[in-house]
Design a protein around this motif. Structure first.
Motif, PDB file in Angstrom:
ATOM      1  N   ALA A 100       0.893  -1.240   0.024  1.00 52.87           N
ATOM      2  CA  ALA A 100      -0.240   0.055  -0.422  1.00 52.87           C
ATOM      3  C   ALA A 100       0.924   1.216   0.443  1.00 52.87           C
ATOM      4  CB  ALA A 100      -0.689  -0.207   1.375  1.00 52.87           C
ATOM      5  N   VAL A 101       0.747   2.233  -1.065  1.00 53.92           N
ATOM      6  CA  VAL A 101       1.647   3.246  -1.298  1.00 53.92           C
ATOM      7  C   VAL A 101       1.223   4.654  -1.501  1.00 53.92           C
ATOM      8  CG1 VAL A 101       3.462   1.854  -2.189  1.00 53.92           C
ATOM      9  CG2 VAL A 101       2.190   2.878  -3.517  1.00 53.92           C
ATOM     10  N   PRO A 102       1.677   5.732  -1.278  1.00 56.85           N
ATOM     11  CA  PRO A 102       0.828   6.803  -1.258  1.00 56.85           C
ATOM     12  C   PRO A 102       0.892   7.044  -3.526  1.00 56.85           C
ATOM     13  CG  PRO A 102       2.625   7.633  -0.363  1.00 56.85           C
ATOM     14  CD  PRO A 102       2.346   5.552  -0.237  1.00 56.85           C
ATOM     15  N   ARG A 103      -0.121   7.631  -3.796  1.00 61.50           N
ATOM     16  CA  ARG A 103       0.342   8.210  -4.958  1.00 61.50           C
ATOM     17  C   ARG A 103       0.971   8.362  -5.165  1.00 61.50           C
ATOM     18  NH1 ARG A 103      -1.459  14.039  -6.878  1.00 61.50           N
ATOM     19  NH2 ARG A 103       0.077  15.469  -4.717  1.00 61.50           N
ATOM     20  N   ALA A 104       2.498   9.291  -4.542  1.00 61.42           N
ATOM     21  CA  ALA A 104       3.555   9.909  -5.079  1.00 61.42           C
ATOM     22  C   ALA A 104       4.378   8.845  -5.937  1.00 61.42           C
ATOM     23  CB  ALA A 104       4.363   9.979  -3.814  1.00 61.42           C
ATOM     24  N   GLU A 105       3.961   7.627  -5.089  1.00 60.17           N
ATOM     25  CA  GLU A 105       5.048   6.286  -5.187  1.00 60.17           C
ATOM     26  C   GLU A 105       4.765   5.771  -7.255  1.00 60.17           C
ATOM     27  OE1 GLU A 105       7.545   5.217  -3.926  1.00 60.17           O
ATOM     28  OE2 GLU A 105       7.633   6.380  -2.332  1.00 60.17           O
ATOM     29  N   LEU A 106       2.932   5.778  -7.318  1.00 58.25           N
ATOM     30  CA  LEU A 106       2.455   5.401  -8.571  1.00 58.25           C
ATOM     31  C   LEU A 106       2.765   6.685 -10.079  1.00 58.25           C
ATOM     32  CD1 LEU A 106       0.928   3.624 -10.007  1.00 58.25           C
ATOM     33  CD2 LEU A 106      -0.678   4.902  -9.119  1.00 58.25           C
ATOM     34  N   LEU A 107       3.018   7.998  -8.754  1.00 60.84           N
ATOM     35  CA  LEU A 107       4.058   8.501  -9.868  1.00 60.84           C
ATOM     36  C   LEU A 107       5.353   8.665 -10.471  1.00 60.84           C
ATOM     37  CD1 LEU A 107       3.165  11.231 -11.418  1.00 60.84           C
ATOM     38  CD2 LEU A 107       3.134  12.598  -9.051  1.00 60.84           C
ATOM     39  N   ALA A 108       5.956   7.977  -9.324  1.00 59.42           N
ATOM     40  CA  ALA A 108       7.220   7.982  -9.868  1.00 59.42           C
ATOM     41  C   ALA A 108       8.035   6.765  -9.963  1.00 59.42           C
ATOM     42  CB  ALA A 108       8.005   8.110  -8.156  1.00 59.42           C
ATOM     43  N   GLU A 109       6.826   5.629 -10.208  1.00 53.31           N
ATOM     44  CA  GLU A 109       6.909   4.756 -11.142  1.00 53.31           C
ATOM     45  C   GLU A 109       6.640   4.992 -12.705  1.00 53.31           C
ATOM     46  OE1 GLU A 109       5.736   0.348 -10.477  1.00 53.31           O
ATOM     47  OE2 GLU A 109       5.149   1.242  -8.449  1.00 53.31           O
ATOM     48  N   LEU A 110       5.292   5.848 -12.942  1.00 55.02           N
ATOM     49  CA  LEU A 110       4.923   6.134 -14.324  1.00 55.02           C
ATOM     50  C   LEU A 110       6.178   7.328 -14.781  1.00 55.02           C
ATOM     51  CD1 LEU A 110       1.516   7.385 -14.084  1.00 55.02           C
ATOM     52  CD2 LEU A 110       2.211   4.673 -14.961  1.00 55.02           C
ATOM     53  N   SER A 111       6.630   8.124 -13.962  1.00 57.65           N
ATOM     54  CA  SER A 111       7.592   9.459 -14.813  1.00 57.65           C
ATOM     55  C   SER A 111       8.644   8.471 -15.189  1.00 57.65           C
ATOM     56  CB  SER A 111       8.069  10.329 -13.576  1.00 57.65           C
ATOM     57  OG  SER A 111       8.538   9.303 -12.234  1.00 57.65           O
ATOM     58  N   ALA A 112       9.166   7.129 -14.186  1.00 60.60           N
ATOM     59  CA  ALA A 112      10.703   6.814 -14.703  1.00 60.60           C
ATOM     60  C   ALA A 112      10.403   6.079 -15.839  1.00 60.60           C
ATOM     61  CB  ALA A 112      10.744   5.622 -13.901  1.00 60.60           C
ATOM     62  N   LEU A 113       9.039   5.883 -16.821  1.00 62.28           N
ATOM     63  CA  LEU A 113       8.341   4.750 -17.905  1.00 62.28           C
ATOM     64  C   LEU A 113       9.486   5.694 -18.775  1.00 62.28           C
ATOM     65  CD1 LEU A 113       5.902   3.285 -17.297  1.00 62.28           C
ATOM     66  CD2 LEU A 113       8.073   2.365 -16.978  1.00 62.28           C
ATOM     67  N   LEU A 182       9.195  12.585  -8.430  1.00 64.96           N
ATOM     68  CA  LEU A 182       9.452  12.582 -10.069  1.00 64.96           C
ATOM     69  C   LEU A 182      10.837  12.540 -10.854  1.00 64.96           C
ATOM     70  CD1 LEU A 182       6.364  15.154 -10.503  1.00 64.96           C
ATOM     71  CD2 LEU A 182       6.703  12.887 -11.593  1.00 64.96           C
ATOM     72  N   ASP A 183      10.628  11.259 -11.732  1.00 59.62           N
ATOM     73  CA  ASP A 183      11.691  11.515 -12.363  1.00 59.62           C
ATOM     74  C   ASP A 183      12.117  12.431 -13.301  1.00 59.62           C
ATOM     75  OD1 ASP A 183      14.297  10.550 -13.904  1.00 59.62           O
ATOM     76  OD2 ASP A 183      13.671   8.360 -13.816  1.00 59.62           O
ATOM     77  N   VAL A 184      12.661  13.741 -13.448  1.00 61.58           N
ATOM     78  CA  VAL A 184      12.110  15.001 -13.810  1.00 61.58           C
ATOM     79  C   VAL A 184      13.879  14.330 -14.641  1.00 61.58           C
ATOM     80  CG1 VAL A 184      11.645  16.669 -13.857  1.00 61.58           C
ATOM     81  CG2 VAL A 184      10.938  15.865 -12.471  1.00 61.58           C
ATOM     82  N   ASP A 185      13.446  15.236 -16.742  1.00 62.85           N
ATOM     83  CA  ASP A 185      14.413  15.524 -17.285  1.00 62.85           C
ATOM     84  C   ASP A 185      14.559  17.178 -17.370  1.00 62.85           C
ATOM     85  OD1 ASP A 185      15.281  12.828 -18.597  1.00 62.85           O
ATOM     86  OD2 ASP A 185      13.371  12.675 -18.010  1.00 62.85           O
ATOM     87  N   VAL A 186      13.022  17.599 -17.438  1.00 62.14           N
ATOM     88  CA  VAL A 186      13.434  19.554 -17.973  1.00 62.14           C
ATOM     89  C   VAL A 186      11.596  19.392 -16.593  1.00 62.14           C
ATOM     90  CG1 VAL A 186      12.745  20.948 -19.393  1.00 62.14           C
ATOM     91  CG2 VAL A 186      13.433  19.281 -20.059  1.00 62.14           C
ATOM     92  N   ALA A 187      12.963  20.321 -15.225  1.00 65.32           N
ATOM     93  CA  ALA A 187      11.764  21.402 -14.420  1.00 65.32           C
ATOM     94  C   ALA A 187      11.006  22.314 -15.224  1.00 65.32           C
ATOM     95  CB  ALA A 187      12.293  21.160 -13.235  1.00 65.32           C
ATOM     96  N   VAL A 188      10.236  22.552 -14.825  1.00 65.20           N
ATOM     97  CA  VAL A 188       9.394  24.454 -14.851  1.00 65.20           C
ATOM     98  C   VAL A 188       9.005  24.365 -13.734  1.00 65.20           C
ATOM     99  CG1 VAL A 188       7.708  25.768 -16.123  1.00 65.20           C
ATOM    100  CG2 VAL A 188       8.847  23.384 -17.780  1.00 65.20           C
ATOM    101  N   VAL A 189       9.367  25.839 -13.371  1.00 66.39           N
ATOM    102  CA  VAL A 189       8.852  26.262 -12.009  1.00 66.39           C
ATOM    103  C   VAL A 189       8.415  27.856 -12.580  1.00 66.39           C
ATOM    104  CG1 VAL A 189       9.509  27.432  -9.724  1.00 66.39           C
ATOM    105  CG2 VAL A 189      10.565  25.104 -10.851  1.00 66.39           C
ATOM    106  N   THR A 190       6.924  28.186 -12.632  1.00 65.40           N
ATOM    107  CA  THR A 190       6.045  29.255 -12.988  1.00 65.40           C
ATOM    108  C   THR A 190       5.969  30.457 -11.752  1.00 65.40           C
ATOM    109  OG1 THR A 190       4.262  28.502 -11.887  1.00 65.40           O
ATOM    110  CG2 THR A 190       4.382  27.412 -14.426  1.00 65.40           C
ATOM    111  N   ASN A 191       6.457  29.437 -10.671  1.00 63.18           N
ATOM    112  CA  ASN A 191       6.632  30.855  -9.505  1.00 63.18           C
ATOM    113  C   ASN A 191       6.357  30.248  -7.972  1.00 63.18           C
ATOM    114  OD1 ASN A 191       3.738  30.168  -8.354  1.00 63.18           O
ATOM    115  ND2 ASN A 191       2.907  31.267 -10.487  1.00 63.18           N
ATOM    116  N   VAL A 192       6.754  30.647  -6.421  1.00 62.43           N
ATOM    117  CA  VAL A 192       6.844  30.253  -5.647  1.00 62.43           C
ATOM    118  C   VAL A 192       6.258  30.576  -4.866  1.00 62.43           C
ATOM    119  CG1 VAL A 192       8.412  28.680  -3.350  1.00 62.43           C
ATOM    120  CG2 VAL A 192       9.089  28.588  -5.917  1.00 62.43           C
ATOM    121  N   GLU A 193       5.444  30.367  -3.582  1.00 62.08           N
ATOM    122  CA  GLU A 193       4.572  30.783  -3.139  1.00 62.08           C
ATOM    123  C   GLU A 193       3.872  29.682  -1.692  1.00 62.08           C
ATOM    124  OE1 GLU A 193       1.878  34.499  -2.998  1.00 62.08           O
ATOM    125  OE2 GLU A 193       1.055  33.891  -5.152  1.00 62.08           O
TER     126      GLU A 193
END
Length: 448
Positions: A100-113, A182-193
Motif C-alpha cells: 500500500a503506497v501513496p500516489r507519489a510512489e505510483l507517480l514515481a513509477e510512471l515518470s521513470a517510464l 518524479l524522475d524529471v528531465d525538464v523541470a519548469v517552475v512558474t512561481n513559488v508562494e
C-alpha cells in the motif's frame, strides 16, 4: 484508443486506487489501465470522473469498504493524500499484508517510464501543463503522455498514455511533496508562494522543497526572478523565462517570443507568462519553435481555468475558475477586467486553514471586482469545529475594508447565491465564479 493493453508492460499488475474519483487519481487509473494493469478503485461519492473510468473497464465502487479491495495477495493499493490512515480499505490492506503506497510512489513509477517534463509552481501548473501537452500533441513527433489536474480541453481528458516513446508531461504538485518523487528531465517552475498551510510552516520550507526539485533535472525553465533562479545550483543549465511587451486584448493577448509573434486565446498577463514557460519547455523537448507557436494559438484553456460555461438567460457570460489563493483570484479578476465589462465575482473559499491565514489578502483581491459575493467555505478534509470563528464572512468583511462602498454580499449557501447573483446580473456584465470546491455547480445553475 483501447482502454487497456493486454500485452502492456503492466499486464501482470492489479492496482486498487482509493480516492479514484479525484482529478489526479482518475488520471492515474486511466494510464494504469492503458499500460495493461487490472484496475479497481473507490471514492466516497459518485463524481464526474467515475462514468468514464467504468467505460475503461475500471471496477469502480462508490463508498469506502474493506470488501472493495480485490481478493488475492498480489493486489497493490494506492491512496491519495486525502485518504486517512483509518480508511477501511487502507486498514484492509495492512491486515492482509498488501503493498500500500501513496500516489507519489505510483507517480514515481510512471515518470521513470518516459522522458518527463514536470511543471511545478504555486500557481499556473494546470494551465501551463495543459499548454505544453497541447503543443506536443500538435507538433511533429510522437504524441506525449500526460497527467494533468484539470481536463485538457484539446482531448477532454485529464490523462492519457499513447503508445510510443513520446514525452510524459506532468503537473508536479508541491502540496504533499509528491513532486519530489518524479524522475524529471525538464523541470519548469512558474512561481513559488506559500499556499498549503497545513503542509508548510513557512515560505522558506516551500522554497527548500522547490530547491530539491531543481537539484536533479538536467534542464530547468524558471520564471526570471532572482529569488527563483537562485533555487537552481549555479553552473547548471537554466532557461529564465518571462512575457514582455504583452498586449492584452479581450479574451487573449499578443507578445513576441524568440522572434515569433505569439497569439494567445486565453486572457490575462499571467497566461502569457504561462505560455512562454510552456513554449520554452517544449523547445527543450525538441519541438519546432514555429510549429509550437502555431499550435499554442489554438489552445482554448484548461478545465476550470477561466472556463466559459455559457450565458445566462440575459446573455451574461459565466466563467468558472479554480482560483483558490489570493494571487490566483487577483490574476483571474485582472483577466476578467480585460473584457471591459462590469465584473460580478462569486468566491467560495477552500479550507478553513487557508481562510484563517489569508482572509485579508482574499478581500483585497476580490476588491478588483465591481460586485463581489462570498459563499461558505468548502471544507475538503477539514472540519469547522477545529477552526472556531473562521468563515467566509471574514473574507467578505475584508473586501468591504479594502474597497469601501463596493457591493459585497455574504451568502449562506450556493442556493442563496444562485437566487441573489441571478437577480444582480444585467446585460453587459461578466460573471466569474471562483474556488477549488463545488462552486462550479453555481455557475452551471446560472447558465441553466
Amino acid at each position: 484508443m483501447p482502454a487497456s493493453r493486454p500485452d502492456g508492460p503492466w499486464s501482470h499488475r492489479r492496482l486498487h486506487l482509493i480516492g479514484v474519483g479525484g482529478a489526479g487519481m482518475s488520471g492515474y487509473a486511466r494510464v494504469c489501465a492503458q499500460l495493461g494493469a487490472r484496475v479497481s478503485g473507490s471514492d466516497r461519492a459518485e463524481g464526474p470522473q467515475l462514468p468514464g473510468l467504468r467505460e475503461l473497464g475500471v471496477d469502480v465502487h462508490v463508498g469506502h469498504d474493506a470488501a472493495n479491495v480485490p481478493a488475492g495477495d498480489d493486489v497493490e493499493v494506492v491512496y491519495s493524500s486525502a485518504v486517512p490512515a483509518d480508511n477501511p480499505e487502507r486498514a484492509a490492506a495492512r491486515e492482509r499484508g498488501l503493498r500500500a503506497v501513496p500516489r507519489a510512489e505510483l507517480l514515481a513509477e510512471l515518470s521513470a517510464l518516459r522522458r518527463t517534463l514536470a511543471i511545478a509552481g504555486a500557481h499556473g501548473k494546470t494551465t501551463t501543463t495543459s499548454m505544453a501537452a497541447h503543443v506536443l500533441l500538435a507538433v511533429d513527433g510522437p504524441d506525449p503522455a500526460y497527467l494533468i489536474g484539470g481536463a485538457l480541453t484539446t482531448t477532454g481528458l485529464h490523462a492519457d498514455w499513447p503508445a510510443g516513446d513520446g514525452w510524459l508531461v506532468v503537473e508536479a504538485d508541491e502540496s504533499d511533496r509528491s513532486m519530489l518523487r518524479l524522475d524529471v528531465d525538464v523541470a519548469v517552475v512558474t512561481n513559488v508562494e506559500l499556499d498549503h498551510h497545513a503542509t508548510y510552516g513557512s515560505l522558506q520550507e516551500v522554497r527548500e522543497v522547490f530547491r530539491e526539485l531543481l537539484d536533479g533535472p538536467p534542464q530547468a525553465v524558471i520564471w526570471d526572478r532572482p529569488d527563483l533562479l537562485e533555487l537552481r545550483d549555479p553552473g547548471t543549465p537554466v532557461v529564465p523565462f518571462d512575457a514582455t511587451d504583452v498586449t492584452l486584448v479581450p479574451g487573449g493577448s499578443r507578445f513576441a517570443w524568440r522572434g515569433h509573434e505569439v497569439t494567445l486565446a486565453v486572457p490575462g498577463e499571467h497566461n502569457a507568462r504561462n505560455a512562454v514557460a510552456a513554449l520554452e519547455a517544449c523547445r527543450l523537448a525538441g519541438a519546432d519553435e514555429a510549429q509550437a507557436v502555431a499550435a499554442l494559438a489554438t489552445f482554448r484553456g484548461a478545465g476550470r481555468r477561466f472556463d466559459r460555461l455559457g450565458e445566462t438567460a440575459l446573455g451574461v457570460p459565466v466563467i468558472d475558475d479554480y482560483a483558490h489563493h489570493p494571487t490566483e483570484v487577483r490574476a483571474t479578476l485582472e483577466a476578467a477586467r480585460s473584457y471591459g465589462s462590469r465584473v460580478v465575482a462569486v468566491f467560495q473559499p477552500h479550507l478553513f486553514s487557508r481562510t484563517q491565514q489569508l482572509h485579508r489578502e482574499f478581500g483585497a483581491a476580490l476588491a478588483l471586482a465591481d460586485v463581489a459575493a462570498v459563499v461558505p467555505i468548502y471544507p475538503a478534509r477539514e472540519v469547522q469545529e477545529d477552526f472556531p470563528g473562521i468563515s467566509g464572512l471574514l473574507i467578505a468583511q475584508a473586501a468591504c475594508d479594502a474597497r469601501p462602498g463596493m457591493p459585497v454580499h455574504w451568502l449562506p449557501s450556493l442556493a442563496d447565491a444562485e437566487r441573489v447573483v441571478g437577480a444582480l446580473l444585467r446585460p453587459g456584465d461578466l460573471c466569474v465564479v471562483m474556488g477549488a470546491g463545488d462552486v462550479d455547480a453555481l455557475g452551471r445553475a446560472l447558465v441553466a
